[in-house]
Write a protein that holds these residues in place. Structure first.
Motif, PDB file in Angstrom:
ATOM      1  N   GLY A  24       0.793  -1.219   0.000  1.00  0.00           N
ATOM      2  CA  GLY A  24       0.000   0.000   0.000  1.00  0.00           C
ATOM      3  C   GLY A  24       0.826   1.271   0.000  1.00  0.00           C
ATOM      4  N   ASP A  25       2.119   1.165   0.341  1.00  0.00           N
ATOM      5  CA  ASP A  25       2.992   2.345   0.273  1.00  0.00           C
ATOM      6  C   ASP A  25       3.075   2.840  -1.174  1.00  0.00           C
ATOM      7  N   ILE A  26       3.064   4.146  -1.331  1.00  0.00           N
ATOM      8  CA  ILE A  26       3.247   4.762  -2.645  1.00  0.00           C
ATOM      9  C   ILE A  26       4.655   5.361  -2.692  1.00  0.00           C
ATOM     10  N   ILE A  27       5.510   4.812  -3.563  1.00  0.00           N
ATOM     11  CA  ILE A  27       6.885   5.311  -3.681  1.00  0.00           C
ATOM     12  C   ILE A  27       6.873   6.549  -4.571  1.00  0.00           C
ATOM     13  N   GLN A  28       7.300   7.682  -4.004  1.00  0.00           N
ATOM     14  CA  GLN A  28       7.246   8.945  -4.727  1.00  0.00           C
ATOM     15  C   GLN A  28       8.605   9.405  -5.243  1.00  0.00           C
ATOM     16  N   LYS A  29       9.661   9.166  -4.466  1.00  0.00           N
ATOM     17  CA  LYS A  29      10.996   9.618  -4.872  1.00  0.00           C
ATOM     18  C   LYS A  29      12.062   8.627  -4.414  1.00  0.00           C
ATOM     19  N   ILE A  30      13.150   8.585  -5.194  1.00  0.00           N
ATOM     20  CA  ILE A  30      14.413   7.996  -4.744  1.00  0.00           C
ATOM     21  C   ILE A  30      15.392   9.148  -4.698  1.00  0.00           C
ATOM     22  N   GLY A  31      15.793   9.548  -3.497  1.00  0.00           N
ATOM     23  CA  GLY A  31      16.576  10.764  -3.349  1.00  0.00           C
ATOM     24  C   GLY A  31      15.725  11.939  -3.773  1.00  0.00           C
ATOM     25  N   VAL A  32      16.220  12.690  -4.788  1.00  0.00           N
ATOM     26  CA  VAL A  32      15.444  13.826  -5.281  1.00  0.00           C
ATOM     27  C   VAL A  32      14.741  13.503  -6.595  1.00  0.00           C
ATOM     28  N   ALA A  33      14.964  12.296  -7.116  1.00  0.00           N
ATOM     29  CA  ALA A  33      14.388  11.916  -8.412  1.00  0.00           C
ATOM     30  C   ALA A  33      12.968  11.411  -8.232  1.00  0.00           C
ATOM     31  N   GLU A  34      12.045  11.990  -9.010  1.00  0.00           N
ATOM     32  CA  GLU A  34      10.657  11.562  -8.960  1.00  0.00           C
ATOM     33  C   GLU A  34      10.519  10.136  -9.502  1.00  0.00           C
ATOM     34  N   VAL A  35       9.627   9.367  -8.918  1.00  0.00           N
ATOM     35  CA  VAL A  35       9.295   8.024  -9.392  1.00  0.00           C
ATOM     36  C   VAL A  35       7.856   8.072  -9.893  1.00  0.00           C
ATOM     37  N   ASP A  36       7.676   7.930 -11.199  1.00  0.00           N
ATOM     38  CA  ASP A  36       6.331   8.053 -11.750  1.00  0.00           C
ATOM     39  C   ASP A  36       5.912   6.830 -12.557  1.00  0.00           C
ATOM     40  N   GLY A  37       6.513   5.691 -12.256  1.00  0.00           N
ATOM     41  CA  GLY A  37       6.124   4.453 -12.928  1.00  0.00           C
ATOM     42  C   GLY A  37       7.014   3.310 -12.486  1.00  0.00           C
ATOM     43  N   VAL A  38       6.460   2.095 -12.546  1.00  0.00           N
ATOM     44  CA  VAL A  38       7.225   0.915 -12.137  1.00  0.00           C
ATOM     45  C   VAL A  38       8.471   0.753 -12.997  1.00  0.00           C
ATOM     46  N   GLU A  39       8.332   1.007 -14.293  1.00  0.00           N
ATOM     47  CA  GLU A  39       9.478   0.845 -15.195  1.00  0.00           C
ATOM     48  C   GLU A  39      10.588   1.814 -14.838  1.00  0.00           C
ATOM     49  N   SER A  40      10.233   3.032 -14.486  1.00  0.00           N
ATOM     50  CA  SER A  40      11.225   4.019 -14.068  1.00  0.00           C
ATOM     51  C   SER A  40      11.923   3.574 -12.788  1.00  0.00           C
ATOM     52  N   LEU A  41      11.163   3.073 -11.831  1.00  0.00           N
ATOM     53  CA  LEU A  41      11.747   2.600 -10.572  1.00  0.00           C
ATOM     54  C   LEU A  41      12.700   1.439 -10.816  1.00  0.00           C
ATOM     55  N   ARG A  42      12.318   0.522 -11.692  1.00  0.00           N
ATOM     56  CA  ARG A  42      13.164  -0.636 -11.980  1.00  0.00           C
ATOM     57  C   ARG A  42      14.512  -0.199 -12.553  1.00  0.00           C
ATOM     58  N   ARG A  43      14.486   0.733 -13.487  1.00  0.00           N
ATOM     59  CA  ARG A  43      15.727   1.182 -14.115  1.00  0.00           C
ATOM     60  C   ARG A  43      16.615   1.923 -13.127  1.00  0.00           C
ATOM     61  N   GLN A  44      16.008   2.671 -12.231  1.00  0.00           N
ATOM     62  CA  GLN A  44      16.797   3.352 -11.207  1.00  0.00           C
ATOM     63  C   GLN A  44      17.503   2.354 -10.303  1.00  0.00           C
ATOM     64  N   MET A  45      16.835   1.254  -9.981  1.00  0.00           N
ATOM     65  CA  MET A  45      17.443   0.247  -9.104  1.00  0.00           C
ATOM     66  C   MET A  45      18.520  -0.555  -9.840  1.00  0.00           C
ATOM     67  N   ILE A  46      18.306  -0.857 -11.103  1.00  0.00           N
ATOM     68  CA  ILE A  46      19.301  -1.613 -11.862  1.00  0.00           C
ATOM     69  C   ILE A  46      20.603  -0.827 -11.975  1.00  0.00           C
ATOM     70  N   ALA A  47      20.484   0.508 -12.071  1.00  0.00           N
ATOM     71  CA  ALA A  47      21.673   1.359 -12.212  1.00  0.00           C
ATOM     72  C   ALA A  47      22.189   1.887 -10.883  1.00  0.00           C
TER      73      ALA A  47
END
Length: 719
Positions: free
Chosen positions: A450-473
């Motif tokens: 139920g948590d909504i992930i909004q940012k990693i650091g200062v980078a906005e997270v606006d989709g699962v695909e975006s979050l995945r790529r941030q974690m891979i890198a």
């Protein structure tokens, strides 16, 4: 009439082709065409493209040099059933092609590899010689990289007069698959002129020119220029049919102007190896103006490599109209220059970009050491950075939080409901909502469903695909701050992600256990494919979502996929993974052409079952502990490496013999992981370190049974 090989002769010949009477243009288009004037077929290129394929040109026009006639002989096909205008047209075109080839043949040589050892099996790898091009009078010859793919005792250059000369390798252009050779000779050489800019126009007639054999016999094939800025911006493309013997030869226009040097290459994901498209009607060439720009560096002995920047696109679709960056690679030129996740790229060297495909094409032209200017938008403000590209970036070490997340549209507010239903405003960015936290991972005890992930650091997270790529890198071992929305309140949570290769996850999401469905085994067929296959999946009317998919390759000689799948039924139903068993077409071996067939099986299943796109893997029987490595294991690796946009996991025996495929760096946009059925402290196979250096996480999973394997496939979607 015979035209000379001089440029004015070429112009006369081409002019004649372009000024034929209307009757010729009519018959050149099609035997069923009804055009009545030259205006209906206004250009020779249009007429040529419109002709039936068998009328355009023989598969190859092979030209043999003669002592009695210093030139080229062309055989014109019998004219039975053809109008006189057609015969005249074909004769004129043949004469133009002959003159074109004669004009450049003095600069084309044969390159032989003598005493080669090792290398992959196959016609192309064994088929020396290839061609080369003389680029100056001092004995420098450019050839394709195929001549240095494997160790050799000697490289010989056969000049047009038949003399043979030992060559040394001066340097390589690894970015464009070229190699510069040097010979010593008293023979007067005729270098090809290197233009400052080539005149390459889509649709113009092109001629591929090479040489073959100990007598350096000419080879010629005709086609049209069909594409520019191919292979990420480095090559032009023609539809001439070329064999491996043409590689290193010239692509020329019908006026005798050299356009580029032919190389072995395929489009990304198009085949197992970059020589697989030879004789296919697809030929790539490196433009000669680019060759001229780099020749001084190569003569000085500098190897040229592709320029790397280290940016990760946010969008999964490279043609989407947005250029936002999901992540910046660790210790990359982009990081050093100050680029950040969330930046929107606006221009490279003042050339505007609108989508990531534009970015890719522009960046693809640059070499390591080049400095480029990048304009980005950050927080609504324009910023410009100068970035010096490098030839290497530390490999990816993909990380994960340990959650399964879904994209969800933001809940509408009362004000939203009052808006006009016909509003044309763009949809708001999706929210990334955690649906499951996997036990024993970095997220366990810190993040909640139920948590909504909004940012990693200062980078906005606006989709699962975006979050995945941030974690891979992400940087291994580095703590990150997540901004999450929980119970309508924002919270900052700090955690250190796990490396994907730290171990296999096996906790199936709770939601899957609540779904009951009836599974069945059905035969699966594809048009134009001889492979026998079957699929074990829920029936079409079952309310099942987010399934995994594993393609199980059978060893050659095994041809009963339905019987094989019967032993997988219980574990497939338990884990929620569809299993497709595919038999080899040939009872003796798997073939490279079947890579595409296997990808097509996946596409077929995805149309009828709700497969999670990232939870797709290919495996071999050797992935189960205790099974031996066989041909299916090597094929599974070849499939995964060649179809990286289809498969996100591959499971094989640790004793697998690596296939002869070109290893590309693992991509943050489509990360692949490898599972081996050995303990973490066991010695990995000799090829595993090479995979790791290219950014592929290799999971040593310990004891692997059918259930462990399918649980791993099911959790490939985890972030």
């Amino acid at each position: 009439m015979i035209f000379s090989a001089k440029p004015n002769g070429l112009r006369r010949c081409v002019k004649e082709l372009d000024t034929k009477p209307a009757g010729l243009h009519r018959s050149a288009c099609s035997p069923w065409a009804s055009c009545s004037s030259r205006a209906s077929c206004s250009t020779r290129a249009t007429a040529l493209r419109s002709r039936p394929r068998q009328w355009q040109t023989p598969t190859y026009l092979m030209f043999l040099a003669s002592v009695a006639f210093v030139g080229i002989s062309i055989a014109v096909a019998p004219s039975h059933g053809l109008a006189a205008d057609d015969v005249s047209y074909r004769q004129a075109m043949a004469e133009a092609v002959r003159a074109t080839a004669n004009h450049v043949l003095s600069s084309v040589v044969v390159v032989e590899v003598v005493g080669g050892t090792g290398g992959a099996e196959g016609e192309v790898e064994q088929d020396a010689p290839t061609s080369g091009v003389i680029v100056d009078k001092d004995g420098y010859v450019l050839a394709s990289s195929i001549v240095v793919r494997r160790p050799s005792a000697t490289i010989l250059v056969v000049l047009p007069d038949g003399s043979r000369h030992a060559a040394e390798v001066v340097s390589k252009d690894e970015h464009r698959d070229l190699v510069l050779l040097k010979i010593k000779t008293d023979t007067e050489l005729t270098p090809i002129p290197l233009p400052d800019q080539i005149d390459a126009r889509i649709g113009q007639t092109t001629v591929a020119v090479g040489r073959y054999g100990i007598d350096a016999s000419p080879l010629v094939s005709r086609g049209v220029l069909s594409g520019q800025e191919r292979l990420d911006g480095i090559a032009i493309q023609a539809d001439a049919r070329v064999t491996a013997s043409f590689y290193g030869g010239l692509l020329v226009d019908l006026y005798g102007n050299a356009l580029g040097i032919l190389i072995p290459a395929v489009a990304e994901g198009g085949a197992e190896a970059d020589t697989d498209w030879y004789d296919s009607g697809i030929a790539f060439a490196i433009p000669l103006d680019v060759v001229k720009k780099n020749l001084a560096r190569m003569r000085a002995g500098d190897n040229i490599k592709k320029g790397l920047i280290g940016i990760v696109a946010k969008s999964k679709d490279p043609y989407e109209n947005q250029t936002e960056l999901a992540a910046i690679r660790v210790r990359s030129p982009a990081e050093a220059a100050g680029l950040k996740a969330g930046d929107k790229v606006r221009a490279f060297n003042a050339k505007k970009v609108q989508r990531h495909q534009d970015v890719r094409l522009l960046l693809g032209k640059f070499d390591a050491g080049d400095t480029i200017s990048i304009e980005v938008e950050r927080d609504g403000k324009p910023l410009t950075f100068d970035v010096t590209l490098t030839d290497s970036i530390p490999p990816l070490q993909p990380q994960r939080l340990g959650v399964i997340a879904v994209d969800q549209a933001p809940a509408k507010t009362q004000d939203d409901d009052s808006e006009d239903e016909d509003s044309t405003d763009e949809d708001p960015a999706k929210q990334v909502v955690i649906s499951e936290v996997i036990t024993g991972t970095a997220a366990d005890g810190k993040l909640e469903p139920g948590d909504i992930i909004q940012k990693i650091g200062v980078a906005e997270v606006d989709g699962v695909e975006s979050l995945r790529r941030q974690m891979i890198a992400a940087e291994p071992g580095k703590a990150i701050e997540l901004t999450v929305k929980r119970s309508e309140e924002n919270q900052t949570i700090t955690l250190t992600p796990d490396s994907i290769d730290s171990g296999v996850m096996t906790a199936i999401p709770k939601a899957w256990g609540e779904i009951k469905a009836k599974w069945s085994i059905k035969e699966l067929k594809l048009p134009d494919a001889a492979n026998v296959a079957a699929v074990l999946a829920p029936q079409n009317d079952a309310p099942v979502k987010q399934l995994g998919l594993m393609v199980l390759l059978m060893n050659p000689g095994e041809a009963a996929p339905k019987e094989l799948l019967a032993s997988w039924r219980d574990v497939a139903e338990k884990t929620g993974v569809v299993v497709c068993a595919v038999a080899a077409e040939d009872n003796q071996r798997w073939q490279p052409k079947e890579i595409e067939v296997i990808s097509r099986f996946v596409a077929s299943i995805q149309k009828t079952s709700a497969i999670e796109p990232m939870a797709v893997a290919v495996a071999a029987p050797g992935a189960i502990s205790g099974a031996k490595a066989e041909a299916a294991d090597s094929m599974a690796l070849a499939v995964a490496m060649s179809a990286s946009r289809t498969f996100y996991g591959v499971a094989v025996s640790a004793k697998t013999r690596p296939p002869a495929v070109r290893l590309r760096e693992n991509d943050a946009e489509a990360s692949l992981q490898v599972l081996l059925p050995i303990e973490r402290n066991a010695e990995p196979p000799t090829w595993a370190p090479t995979l790791k250096k290219s950014g592929y996480p290799v999971v040593q999973a310990g004891d692997v049974d059918k259930e462990t394997l399918l649980r791993w496939v099911r959790l490939l979607q985890a972030i």
